[in-house]
Motif scaffolding. Structure first.
Motif, PDB file in Angstrom:
ATOM      1  N   GLU A   1       1.280  -1.449   0.045  1.00 13.47           N
ATOM      2  CA  GLU A   1      -0.319  -0.007  -0.107  1.00 13.47           C
ATOM      3  C   GLU A   1       1.165   1.499  -0.567  1.00 13.47           C
ATOM      4  O   GLU A   1       0.699   3.147  -1.039  1.00 13.47           O
ATOM      5  CB  GLU A   1      -1.341   0.084   1.639  1.00 13.47           C
ATOM      6  CG  GLU A   1      -2.493  -0.977   0.962  1.00 13.47           C
ATOM      7  CD  GLU A   1      -2.655  -1.562  -0.050  1.00 13.47           C
ATOM      8  OE1 GLU A   1      -3.120   0.441  -0.479  1.00 13.47           O
ATOM      9  OE2 GLU A   1      -3.372  -1.546  -0.475  1.00 13.47           O
ATOM     10  N   TYR A   2       2.296   1.256   0.935  1.00 16.14           N
ATOM     11  CA  TYR A   2       2.944   2.663   0.811  1.00 16.14           C
ATOM     12  C   TYR A   2       3.836   2.856  -0.495  1.00 16.14           C
ATOM     13  O   TYR A   2       3.659   4.005  -1.343  1.00 16.14           O
ATOM     14  CB  TYR A   2       3.534   2.266   2.099  1.00 16.14           C
ATOM     15  CG  TYR A   2       5.265   3.071   1.806  1.00 16.14           C
ATOM     16  CD1 TYR A   2       4.605   4.615   2.590  1.00 16.14           C
ATOM     17  CD2 TYR A   2       6.574   3.074   0.780  1.00 16.14           C
ATOM     18  CE1 TYR A   2       5.714   5.269   2.407  1.00 16.14           C
ATOM     19  CE2 TYR A   2       7.460   3.862   1.150  1.00 16.14           C
ATOM     20  CZ  TYR A   2       7.291   5.264   2.232  1.00 16.14           C
ATOM     21  OH  TYR A   2       7.830   5.868   2.265  1.00 16.14           O
ATOM     22  N   LEU A   3       3.906   1.360  -1.340  1.00 12.68           N
ATOM     23  CA  LEU A   3       4.465   2.085  -2.406  1.00 12.68           C
ATOM     24  C   LEU A   3       3.775   2.266  -3.574  1.00 12.68           C
ATOM     25  O   LEU A   3       4.101   2.948  -4.352  1.00 12.68           O
ATOM     26  CB  LEU A   3       5.041   0.181  -3.040  1.00 12.68           C
ATOM     27  CG  LEU A   3       6.369  -0.419  -2.507  1.00 12.68           C
ATOM     28  CD1 LEU A   3       6.708  -1.027  -2.789  1.00 12.68           C
ATOM     29  CD2 LEU A   3       7.591   0.785  -2.018  1.00 12.68           C
ATOM     30  N   LYS A   4       2.111   2.081  -3.642  1.00 14.42           N
ATOM     31  CA  LYS A   4       1.539   2.415  -4.350  1.00 14.42           C
ATOM     32  C   LYS A   4       1.347   4.175  -4.113  1.00 14.42           C
ATOM     33  O   LYS A   4       0.782   4.123  -5.281  1.00 14.42           O
ATOM     34  CB  LYS A   4       0.208   1.765  -4.001  1.00 14.42           C
ATOM     35  CG  LYS A   4      -0.351   0.804  -4.263  1.00 14.42           C
ATOM     36  CD  LYS A   4      -1.732   0.280  -3.551  1.00 14.42           C
ATOM     37  CE  LYS A   4      -2.438  -1.598  -3.977  1.00 14.42           C
ATOM     38  NZ  LYS A   4      -3.636  -2.375  -3.624  1.00 14.42           N
ATOM     39  N   THR A   5       1.962   4.252  -3.585  1.00 12.34           N
ATOM     40  CA  THR A   5       1.954   6.057  -3.800  1.00 12.34           C
ATOM     41  C   THR A   5       2.875   6.674  -4.447  1.00 12.34           C
ATOM     42  O   THR A   5       3.183   7.656  -4.629  1.00 12.34           O
ATOM     43  CB  THR A   5       2.215   6.714  -2.572  1.00 12.34           C
ATOM     44  OG1 THR A   5       3.163   6.632  -1.537  1.00 12.34           O
ATOM     45  CG2 THR A   5       0.626   5.957  -1.537  1.00 12.34           C
ATOM     46  N   PHE A   6       3.862   5.514  -4.733  1.00 12.90           N
ATOM     47  CA  PHE A   6       5.250   5.985  -5.255  1.00 12.90           C
ATOM     48  C   PHE A   6       5.309   5.098  -7.156  1.00 12.90           C
ATOM     49  O   PHE A   6       4.678   4.294  -7.070  1.00 12.90           O
ATOM     50  CB  PHE A   6       6.805   5.653  -5.015  1.00 12.90           C
ATOM     51  CG  PHE A   6       6.980   5.881  -3.843  1.00 12.90           C
ATOM     52  CD1 PHE A   6       7.492   7.036  -3.726  1.00 12.90           C
ATOM     53  CD2 PHE A   6       6.412   5.713  -2.262  1.00 12.90           C
ATOM     54  CE1 PHE A   6       7.875   7.480  -2.678  1.00 12.90           C
ATOM     55  CE2 PHE A   6       6.283   6.307  -0.640  1.00 12.90           C
ATOM     56  CZ  PHE A   6       7.531   6.938  -1.021  1.00 12.90           C
ATOM     57  N   LYS A   7       5.572   6.483  -7.879  1.00 11.49           N
ATOM     58  CA  LYS A   7       6.125   5.589  -9.493  1.00 11.49           C
ATOM     59  C   LYS A   7       7.331   4.873  -9.430  1.00 11.49           C
ATOM     60  O   LYS A   7       6.558   4.514 -10.855  1.00 11.49           O
ATOM     61  CB  LYS A   7       6.562   7.337  -9.865  1.00 11.49           C
ATOM     62  CG  LYS A   7       4.629   8.308  -9.967  1.00 11.49           C
ATOM     63  CD  LYS A   7       5.565   9.188 -11.302  1.00 11.49           C
ATOM     64  CE  LYS A   7       3.841   9.829 -11.146  1.00 11.49           C
ATOM     65  NZ  LYS A   7       3.772  11.418 -12.783  1.00 11.49           N
TER      66      LYS A   7
END
Length: 321
Positions: free
Chosen positions: A210-216
């Motif tokens: 879920e955290y990585l979903k905010t990064f390109k």
């Protein structure tokens, strides 16, 4: 170390693991030398064997890994399966001690290497992270199609630049990549290595995906470079929809499964190539959207993964018989 002392230490290890096994294991599936002794019923391998109806009544099967004394395998009864989540071909890693035992002392060995041996099956760690133990072929196809959908990467919440989540950097590759890309925008390091944010823990409850979903972008190199050694890191980036920035496996990770064009590779001999590509994709929205159209998994990825599961089922059933 004398032979007597060595035997004494091995027996001591055996007693300790037997005690832990009785605490965490069950009557059918037992685990030794695992990175963390699991609750057997919750472990991926236990769930897989139950789903495939592999274990008949009155029989036991033992799994061994690379945390502990490799000679413990002498004391475990067959059928016993070795599984490694570490690179046992890397002479600089403690797990290298297991290299000479994993085929010799076990009925079946599962690992990263491309070995031609009837007692061996290439079964990388990432399968346990990506594929549910009870998945059908259609389930796997559905997963692959969902990750290949460009909308999985093109979402409104993906506004942050680049992340790295790691505990250490034994070979210096992670810091090199982070230092390379920091001039574009600050890389957020949410692990203990170079930590500069608490968002993973405080805002996302340690939910890495879920955290990585905010990064390109996600910096996800391996801790060593050996052909075939591909862990969960690359696949977690893909599952989250981030563009992976990768180094490892000779920069050809599982080419039958991963579309190499969908991954940004770090070449220590020519780092400018990575810098220029990331800089372009971060600052040019059209270039980013075009890159996100590239499917991260190959057309035959589902079939390749299913074949791995089928081979594991066949081999474990043969051991029980």
């Amino acid at each position: 170390m004398s032979l007597k002392t060595n035997i004494k230490n091995t027996i001591a290890d055996y007693k300790r693991f037997r005690k832990d096994q009785r605490k965490f294991g069950n009557d059918k599936v037992r685990y030794y030398n695992f990175w963390a002794l699991p609750n057997s019923d919750a472990c991926w391998f236990t769930q897989f064997l139950k789903h495939k109806n592999t274990i008949p009544d009155g029989r036991k099967i033992n799994f061994l890994s690379v945390v502990g004394n490799p000679k413990i395998s002498y004391f475990i009864r067959s059928p016993k399966i070795f599984f490694t989540g570490e690179n046992i071909d890397n002479a600089d890693h403690p797990s290298y001690l297991f290299k000479k035992y994993h085929l010799k002392n076990h009925d079946l060995s599962l690992g990263f290497s491309f070995l031609d041996d009837e007692k061996y099956l290439r079964f990388p760690l990432w399968i346990l992270y990506m594929i549910p133990a009870n998945a059908s072929f259609e389930d796997i196809k559905t997963l692959i199609n969902s990750y290949n959908n460009p909308n999985h990467r093109l979402n409104k919440n993906r506004q942050n630049f680049c992340s790295n989540i790691s505990r250490a950097d034994n070979n210096g590759i992670r810091k090199t990549i982070i230092d390379l890309l920091n001039p574009i925008e600050t890389v957020k390091c949410a692990g203990s290595f170079l930590k500069n944010t608490n968002d993973l823990q405080e805002k996302f409850g340690d939910d890495k995906i879920e955290y990585l979903k905010t990064f390109k972008f996600n910096i996800c190199p391996e801790n060593s470079n050996t052909n075939g050694y591909v862990t969960e890191k690359l696949f977690e980036a893909i599952i989250s929809g981030s563009i992976p920035i990768y180094w490892g496996s000779d920069n050809k990770p599982d080419p039958k499964i991963i579309n190499q064009d969908a991954v940004l590779f770090f070449d220590p001999e020519n780092p400018q190539v990575l810098f220029d590509k990331v800089n372009l994709l971060w600052n040019d929205e059209k270039a980013y959207e075009e890159f996100c159209q590239i499917k991260p998994f190959t057309e035959n990825a589902a079939e390749e993964i299913w074949n791995k599961l089928s081979d594991l089922e066949t081999k474990t059933k043969a051991l029980i018989k």
